[in-house]
Design a protein around this motif. Structure first.
Motif, PDB file in Angstrom:
ATOM      1  N   ASP A 194     -28.587  31.324   5.548  1.00 48.40           N
ATOM      2  CA  ASP A 194     -28.533  32.655   4.835  1.00 48.40           C
ATOM      3  C   ASP A 194     -27.052  33.249   4.792  1.00 48.40           C
ATOM      4  O   ASP A 194     -26.885  34.715   5.518  1.00 48.40           O
ATOM      5  N   LEU A 195     -26.124  32.513   4.866  1.00 47.64           N
ATOM      6  CA  LEU A 195     -24.785  33.043   4.649  1.00 47.64           C
ATOM      7  C   LEU A 195     -24.443  34.006   3.697  1.00 47.64           C
ATOM      8  O   LEU A 195     -23.766  34.877   3.599  1.00 47.64           O
ATOM      9  N   ARG A 196     -25.279  34.164   2.745  1.00 47.77           N
ATOM     10  CA  ARG A 196     -25.381  35.142   1.613  1.00 47.77           C
ATOM     11  C   ARG A 196     -25.421  36.546   2.099  1.00 47.77           C
ATOM     12  O   ARG A 196     -24.898  37.498   1.384  1.00 47.77           O
ATOM     13  N   ASN A 197     -26.050  36.832   3.300  1.00 53.67           N
ATOM     14  CA  ASN A 197     -26.111  38.062   3.728  1.00 53.67           C
ATOM     15  C   ASN A 197     -25.101  38.031   4.897  1.00 53.67           C
ATOM     16  O   ASN A 197     -25.396  39.398   5.557  1.00 53.67           O
ATOM     17  N   LYS A 198     -24.493  37.180   4.961  1.00 54.82           N
ATOM     18  CA  LYS A 198     -23.538  37.226   6.587  1.00 54.82           C
ATOM     19  C   LYS A 198     -22.037  37.443   5.878  1.00 54.82           C
ATOM     20  O   LYS A 198     -21.219  37.852   6.882  1.00 54.82           O
ATOM     21  N   LEU A 199     -21.709  36.667   4.750  1.00 53.25           N
ATOM     22  CA  LEU A 199     -20.267  36.751   4.346  1.00 53.25           C
ATOM     23  C   LEU A 199     -20.343  37.464   3.038  1.00 53.25           C
ATOM     24  O   LEU A 199     -21.363  37.046   2.143  1.00 53.25           O
ATOM     25  N   GLY A 200     -18.959  37.995   2.659  1.00 55.15           N
ATOM     26  CA  GLY A 200     -18.834  38.311   1.270  1.00 55.15           C
ATOM     27  C   GLY A 200     -19.285  37.393   0.246  1.00 55.15           C
ATOM     28  O   GLY A 200     -18.920  36.174   0.415  1.00 55.15           O
ATOM     29  N   ARG A 201     -19.356  37.583  -0.909  1.00 55.82           N
ATOM     30  CA  ARG A 201     -19.277  36.422  -2.066  1.00 55.82           C
ATOM     31  C   ARG A 201     -18.142  35.735  -2.037  1.00 55.82           C
ATOM     32  O   ARG A 201     -18.056  34.639  -2.589  1.00 55.82           O
ATOM     33  N   ILE A 202     -16.820  36.662  -1.890  1.00 54.51           N
ATOM     34  CA  ILE A 202     -15.636  35.957  -2.155  1.00 54.51           C
ATOM     35  C   ILE A 202     -15.405  34.813  -1.187  1.00 54.51           C
ATOM     36  O   ILE A 202     -14.696  33.891  -1.613  1.00 54.51           O
TER      37      ILE A 202
END
Length: 508
Positions: free
Chosen positions: A263-271
């Motif tokens: 679930d890194l999509r909710n932990k890191l920025g898209r960039i």
């Protein structure tokens, strides 16, 4: 006695050779040596129309102009390459001896079969010198050495270009088709099987990854530009046993799977997600199949250019941004200066982190910050991004055995090519690449125990969703190499706790 007519391509010209079937192997080789304008210390290699190496001997099958052979000359002034003339007809004499024994005994004795096996193995080793092209030993039309980093392709240049354009056409034709939901979901798992997909299909799946993570919208990337970029990346991976485009796809797919699984999509920025996925895609661009130790010991152009400091990884970065410098491939074209700087810096850090010489340094840094990891801390995030790319890069053993084991064979083939070249050039032989000392079990267990397990174990501490109670690591530490291989084969045991939990997570 009938005469054979052999049509073959050499130095870009279609030639014809004629000889009797009862000629000696030495005479036949002299015919082709003269046609190729080769010297006495040059090694000849003949390929049939399907690209397989064939033996240059009186038993060479006659052909037509349409099914011509391809003759290449490998130049070398190394004394160890020059073989005594008697070896030219050893295979013929052995065949003749076997026929005589068969007449007397009615069957071949075991010792004869063993001798044939040794000769065949030795012949394959002598003929399998394709990797010498990386040393710049192939002759071109002007008898000049080719670049060490631009290997002569297996087929004429036009054929290579045609093959690539065929892949491009397939890719573009399929890119407009809807990928099924089943495939999309399977693509997000670490058990994805790369072996069932063609190159054009892999390009389509890479496009799916960029689209499903919403990169096109976030960074204003035109679909055509993304397709051009992916195709150029494909073209810049070499046709070598391991570090090829298929490896690039596997590493990128594992990174993609981990982004969803943790679930890194909710932990890191898209960039940052963009940096990790694109770094995985570009991390081995134009890899020559010989590692940094070889580059430094051989004092290659790359080692000289980058002052012996991660020569390959620096080269991969340079090639990546060379592709991005082309307007038609520049997926960073619509970014702000700040975004471009962020992505370039992140990609350089992540790709340079794949140098195994820095493995302990990066892992120890991650161990220190892992207990107090903060996703809002810039330094913490940068270390995690390096770890994620590293994990993806060495993740083959975290896949099911049917997917992982063929990759080990590919890796050992590339390793053995390097150690053979090191011996040929009088360089220090890399111990874990020496075909005379390394076995599959020893290479596998050592790598898993000392590299893969420590790295994956630390990652599971940061992401509890990956944690699972199992005894794989203890089993590996207790059992011998042969027991481990037997255990793995019999029980489909994956290589690490991380691998086990990935399989469990993805099957839920």
């Amino acid at each position: 006695m009938t005469t054979k007519i052999i049509h073959f391509m050499v130095n870009g010209k279609l030639e014809q050779a004629e000889f009797r079937a009862d000629c000696s192997a030495a005479d036949v080789r002299d015919v082709f040596r003269a046609a190729a304008e080769a010297g006495p210390h040059h090694i000849l290699k003949m390929y049939n129309s399907s690209g397989s190496v064939v033996n240059i001997s009186p038993r060479l099958e006659a052909n037509s102009e349409r099914s011509y052979y391809r003759l290449e000359v490998v130049a070398s002034d190394l004394q160890s390459v020059a073989m005594p003339p008697e070896l030219d007809d050893m295979e013929y004499r052995l065949h003749h001896l076997e026929s005589k024994v068969m007449e007397d005994m009615g069957k071949s004795p075991d010792i004869m079969c063993e001798l044939k096996s040794h000769v065949e193995s030795f012949k394959r080793k002598l003929e399998s010198v394709e990797h010498l092209s990386w040393m710049g030993l192939f002759k071109d039309d002007g008898d000049q050495q080719l670049s060490k980093f631009s290997p002569k392709p297996k087929t004429p240049q036009l054929s290579v270009q045609e093959e690539r354009q065929q892949v491009r056409r397939k890719f573009l034709n399929m890119s407009s088709l809807q990928v099924t939901e089943e495939v999309r979901e399977h693509l997000k798992t670490p058990i994805f099987d790369n072996w069932q997909w063609e190159e054009a299909e892999m390009l389509v799946l890479l496009q799916v990854m960029y689209m499903d993570l919403d990169f096109l919208t976030a960074f204003h990337i035109e679909l055509e530009v993304l397709q051009n970029f992916l195709f150029e990346v494909y073209c810049h991976y070499n046709n070598i046993p391991f570090h090829n485009f298929q490896h690039c796809f596997c590493v990128t797919q594992m990174m993609y799977g981990l982004i969803w699984l943790t679930d890194l999509r909710n932990k890191l920025g898209r960039i940052d997600l963009f940096v990790m996925l694109t770094s995985a895609l570009c991390h081995d661009l134009d890899h020559p199949g010989y590692n940094n130790v070889y580059q430094i010991n051989a004092q290659t152009d790359l080692a000289l250019r980058y002052n012996d400091i991660s020569p390959l990884e620096n080269h991969h970065c340079a090639v990546a941004f060379g592709i991005l410098s082309k307007p038609e491939c520049n997926i960073l074209n619509n970014l702000t200066c700040e975004q471009y700087k962020h992505i370039r810096g992140g990609m350089i850090r992540c790709i340079l982190a794949t140098d195994m010489a820095r493995h302990n340094e990066i892992l120890n840094k991650f161990k220190l910050i892992q207990p107090v990891f903060d996703f809002t801390n810039k330094e913490h995030k940068e270390v995690l991004m390096k770890i994620m790319v590293k994990v993806s890069d060495i993740s083959n053993e975290a896949r099911p055995m049917a997917v992982a084991e063929p990759w080990l064979d590919c890796l050992l083939q590339e390793f053995f090519n390097q150690s053979d070249t090191e011996k040929l050039k009088g360089l220090p032989v890399t111990p874990f690449m020496d075909r005379d000392k390394v076995s599959k079990p020893s290479s596998q267990t050592s790598f898993i125990r000392f590299v893969l397990l420590p790295l994956f174990s630390e990652l599971t501490k940061l992401f509890p969703c990956l944690e699972v109670k199992c005894h794989c690591a203890h089993t590996l530490n207790r059992c011998s190499q042969n027991q481990y291989v037997h255990h793995r084969r019999s029980s489909l045991l994956l290589s690490s706790p991380f691998a086990m939990c990935l399989l469990l997570q993805s099957s839920r």
